[in-house]
Design an enzyme around this catalytic site. Structure first.
Site, PDB file in Angstrom:
ATOM      1  N   ILE A   1       0.859  -1.180   0.000  1.00 55.30           N
ATOM      2  CA  ILE A   1       0.000   0.000   0.000  1.00 55.30           C
ATOM      3  C   ILE A   1       0.895   1.229   0.000  1.00 55.30           C
ATOM      4  CG2 ILE A   1      -1.913   1.196   1.142  1.00 55.30           C
ATOM      5  CD1 ILE A   1      -2.527  -1.615  -0.010  1.00 55.30           C
ATOM      6  N   HIS A   2       1.386   1.578  -1.185  1.00 52.70           N
ATOM      7  CA  HIS A   2       2.209   2.773  -1.286  1.00 52.70           C
ATOM      8  C   HIS A   2       1.273   3.958  -1.462  1.00 52.70           C
ATOM      9  CE1 HIS A   2       1.968   2.759  -5.786  1.00 52.70           C
ATOM     10  NE2 HIS A   2       1.801   1.488  -5.563  1.00 52.70           N
ATOM     11  N   MET A   3       1.824   5.043  -1.876  1.00 51.13           N
ATOM     12  CA  MET A   3       1.026   6.265  -1.797  1.00 51.13           C
ATOM     13  C   MET A   3      -0.207   6.261  -2.696  1.00 51.13           C
ATOM     14  SD  MET A   3       2.375  10.112  -2.001  1.00 51.13           S
ATOM     15  CE  MET A   3       3.595   9.862  -0.758  1.00 51.13           C
TER      16      MET A   3
ATOM     17  N   GLU B   1      -3.945  -2.306  -9.823  1.00 52.14           N
ATOM     18  CA  GLU B   1      -2.561  -2.461 -10.298  1.00 52.14           C
ATOM     19  C   GLU B   1      -2.341  -3.832 -10.903  1.00 52.14           C
ATOM     20  OE1 GLU B   1       0.131  -1.462  -7.183  1.00 52.14           O
ATOM     21  OE2 GLU B   1      -0.147   0.680  -7.512  1.00 52.14           O
TER      22      GLU B   1
END
Lengths: 88, 637
Positions: A14-16, A88
């Site tokens: 869970i990146h930005m 994604e």
């Protein structure tokens, strides 16, 4: 209050960007508090910074809790986002 | 991974004033480039912009964290800029951004996520953000982050402090009985392994030249633990309360990584020094047999200098008389005054051999109180004192000395235990009066009682050897030669060697000759093989080959150890066969040697030296051929 446990599937964790997507979606349920619990860390789903601070990696097990108006719908949406890998 | 480690001062800009988002990005990228971790600026910028098109990285609260994972990044790094006037970074909350961090991450790994997580954790604190914005200098900016990180991640501070410590994490002491080869090979192996594992290590070598690279009190205080890889006693009291692994010196050579791993992982037991007993407490996991070996080796290694120096002096005396043309009668070696000088001094040194052997065995077992009983017991063995002939009768020689050392040492241990029951007020006089006095009395009685029997055994062995026919003498030579090269410095080698040196004192010069030639063969056979059969060895082994000529010719069998350790199944039998042939031939040719050490340097005093050379050459060549046959060809020359 409802809750469900999911596993993070997107490779980057869970990146930005996913955090932003999640926060934006959760803001659509103003009467409901959605919380993520990863290990010992908790984060409000609407707060990008808290989500980031939790440092959720791929493969992490996340417990999502929704409490308030429309809690089931909010939870379902959150689970859907996690399961779809945030596109994604 | 600490933020302050990723953020260099060159990559910080205070009070920037970009007008637009794209100008801010350009400024940050320039800062990143100054940090030196960007290999391709254009490529990195592409990554940053691609990320921004997916959605702004301004997360609210005036914070923006543009970031990119890219192959153009050589290592993780950060750039930071404060913008007091704010810049429109297209934040989700519509507010201007005034605190900008840019992350550069290499393509592999989760570094960017860790850095993001960390940054966010500390940036959630409003006071912290205010402090960053009001920082007057880059130093202050970094200090603010540093303090915050210490506060938020207290666990790390400790480990960071440990890392800052200049001390060594692992210490080691290596020692072997002769102190020529094993000691230094183990030290080298441990240092190499430490380097490979990224663990700081300092190794003290207790070699024949005394202790080198000595561990300081500070070293010991700061280390995680100590590896003692030694086949003789080393000073242990200094390690009290630390984690200590006591093991054989060969383990230091064979499995250094395992030893270091055991220290680092904290699995090693804590060592408690008991004072009187040098190593009993450290050796809980050592077998009794290994302890005996260690005590024996402590005696042998301390005896060796006397043997070598005294032996060469005596050899010189014989050489001088040979040159002077003195008659080879019982006065040979004392005929000229120069020879008499060397012979007499040499004998003085020789006379210490047996007491020193017993004394240091006793000391190894029972520390200082054991030294007296061993030394005196050894002397009594040398004189052969009995109750009926206190001044001396039949010397019980080295067998008696071994007996005196071991029995005396363990008797002293028992005596100390008994004395524990005495009133505490007597503690002060125990070591200065009671132990020595009682020890002297006990060892005197024991030795006088035992000497007659030991004398009988010793004489019987000598007589047996003396009465052996020439054929069985050859067999004995073969056995001694093979023993010398089975373990190259280990128990078999030393047993044969002690037997050889002891034989000198009873006139068995041919035995010493067979022993020495047996010990010279392995290094020479290997050196010859690396010269003539290059394909059997690795490049490193070939390079070190010539050194083995010198080692072999100097009778330092230990030179063969690295080769034997690398391929024991093929190398050791080859060396044994070669050495056995040499030992047998030496006996066959009736070669004699009065010096217990010296290799080629004492060949001048070898009886029948020409044939001795033949024996040496034959053994070495056979060893070389055996190696050529047994070892596989390596095609990659």
């Amino acid at each position: 209050m409802v809750s469900k446990t999911v596993t993070v599937t997107n490779e980057q964790g869970i990146h930005m960007r996913p955090a932003g997507v999640l926060a934006a979606e959760m803001k659509k349920f103003p009467g409901c508090t959605v919380t993520l619990k990863v290990g010992e860390k908790t984060a409000k789903a609407t707060a990008i910074m808290q989500l980031m601070a939790a440092g959720i990696k791929c493969g992490s097990v996340v417990e999502i809790t929704a409490d308030g108006e429309n809690e089931q719908a909010a939870l379902d949406k959150a689970v859907e986002l996690f399961e779809s890998g945030f596109g994604e | 991974m600490r933020i302050v480690d990723l953020l260099s001062k060159e990559s910080i800009l205070l009070n920037g004033a970009p007008k637009t988002k794209s100008e801010a990005i350009d400024m940050l990228i320039d800062l990143q480039v100054k940090g030196g971790r960007i290999a391709d600026k254009a490529e990195y910028k592409k990554g940053i912009l691609a990320r921004e098109t997916m959605g702004s990285t301004a997360v609210g609260e005036g914070i923006a964290i543009p970031h990119a994972k890219s192959s153009s990044v050589t290592g993780p790094s950060l750039a930071a800029m404060t913008v007091p006037g704010g810049v429109d970074y297209e934040s989700l909350d519509g507010e201007p951004s005034n605190l900008l961090f840019m992350i550069a991450a290499p393509n592999d790994g989760d570094v960017h996520l860790e850095v993001l997580s960390r940054l966010m954790t500390i940036l959630m604190d409003e006071d912290f953000r205010a402090k960053l914005l009001s920082a007057k200098s880059k130093e202050e900016f970094v200090d603010v982050i540093d303090n915050m990180e210490k506060e938020k991640f207290p666990d790390e501070v400790q480990s960071a402090a440990e890392n800052d410590n200049k001390g060594y994490r692992v210490l080691a002491v290596t020692a072997c009985p002769t102190g020529i080869a094993h000691t230094y090979m183990a030290a080298e192996a441990l240092e190499k392994a430490g380097k490979k594992m990224g663990i700081t290590i300092k190794v003290e070598t207790n070699g024949s030249g005394g202790a080198k690279n000595i561990l300081t009190k500070e070293d010991i205080e700061n280390c995680d633990g100590i590896i003692v890889a030694a086949d003789k006693s080393v000073e242990m009291s200094r390690f009290d309360g630390k984690k200590v692994i006591s093991t054989k010196v060969s383990d230091g050579i064979k499995k250094p990584e395992e030893l270091i791993e055991n220290i680092v992982s904290g699995n090693a037991p804590v060592y408690h020094h008991t004072g009187a007993v040098a190593e009993d407490s450290s050796a809980d996991n050592e077998s009794f047999g290994r302890k005996l070996y260690k005590h024996l080796m402590n005696g042998v290694s301390n005896m060796l200098p006397f043997t070598v120096a005294g032996g060469i002096f005596i050899a010189l005396a014989f050489l001088i008389d040979t040159i002077a043309g003195a008659p080879q009668d019982s006065n040979f070696g004392m005929y000229t005054s120069a020879a008499a000088f060397f012979k007499t001094i040499g004998n003085v040194a020789f006379n210490f051999m047996i007491p020193v052997l017993a004394g240091y065995i006793g000391m190894s077992i029972a520390d200082r109180p054991g030294f007296l009983v061993g030394l005196v017991g050894g002397s009594l063995a040398a004189t052969g004192s009995t109750f009926t002939a206190v001044a001396g009768d039949i010397p019980s020689g080295f067998l008696g000395a071994l007996f005196a050392g071991f029995v005396g040492g363990y008797l002293m241990l028992g005596l100390e235990k008994l004395c524990d029951r005495m009133p505490k007020s007597l503690n002060g006089i125990k070591p200065v009066l009671i132990y020595p006095l009682a020890g002297l009395g006990i060892i005197a009685v024991v030795m006088c009682a035992v000497n007659p029997f030991m004398g009988i055994i010793n004489t019987a062995v000598s007589d047996f050897l003396n009465h052996m026919g020439s054929s069985s003498k050859v067999v004995l030579g073969c056995i001694l030669g093979a023993m010398m090269s089975i373990d190259m410095g280990g128990p078999f080698n030393k047993a044969a060697y002690v037997f050889g040196t002891a034989a000198i004192t009873t006139g068995g010069y041919d035995i010493m000759a067979a022993v020495m030639v047996g010990g010279m063969v392995p290094p020479i056979a290997i050196a010859l093989s690396t010269t003539f059969f290059k394909s059997r060895w690795t490049e490193e082994e070939r390079k070190n080959g010539p050194v083995n000529y010198i080692m072999g010719l100097s009778f330092i069998t230990e030179g063969a150890i690295p080769y034997a350790a690398a391929d024991p199944v093929r190398v050791i039998p080859s060396c044994m066969v070669g050495a056995a042939v040499a030992g047998g031939l030496s006996m066959l040719f009736n070669c004699t040697l009065m010096a217990p050490h010296g290799g080629i340097f004492v060949f001048a005093v070898v009886g029948n030296w020409a044939m001795y050379l033949v024996a040496l050459a034959a053994g070495s060549i056979i060893g070389m051929l055996m190696l050529a046959v047994l070892k596989k060809k390596n095609n990659k020359i």
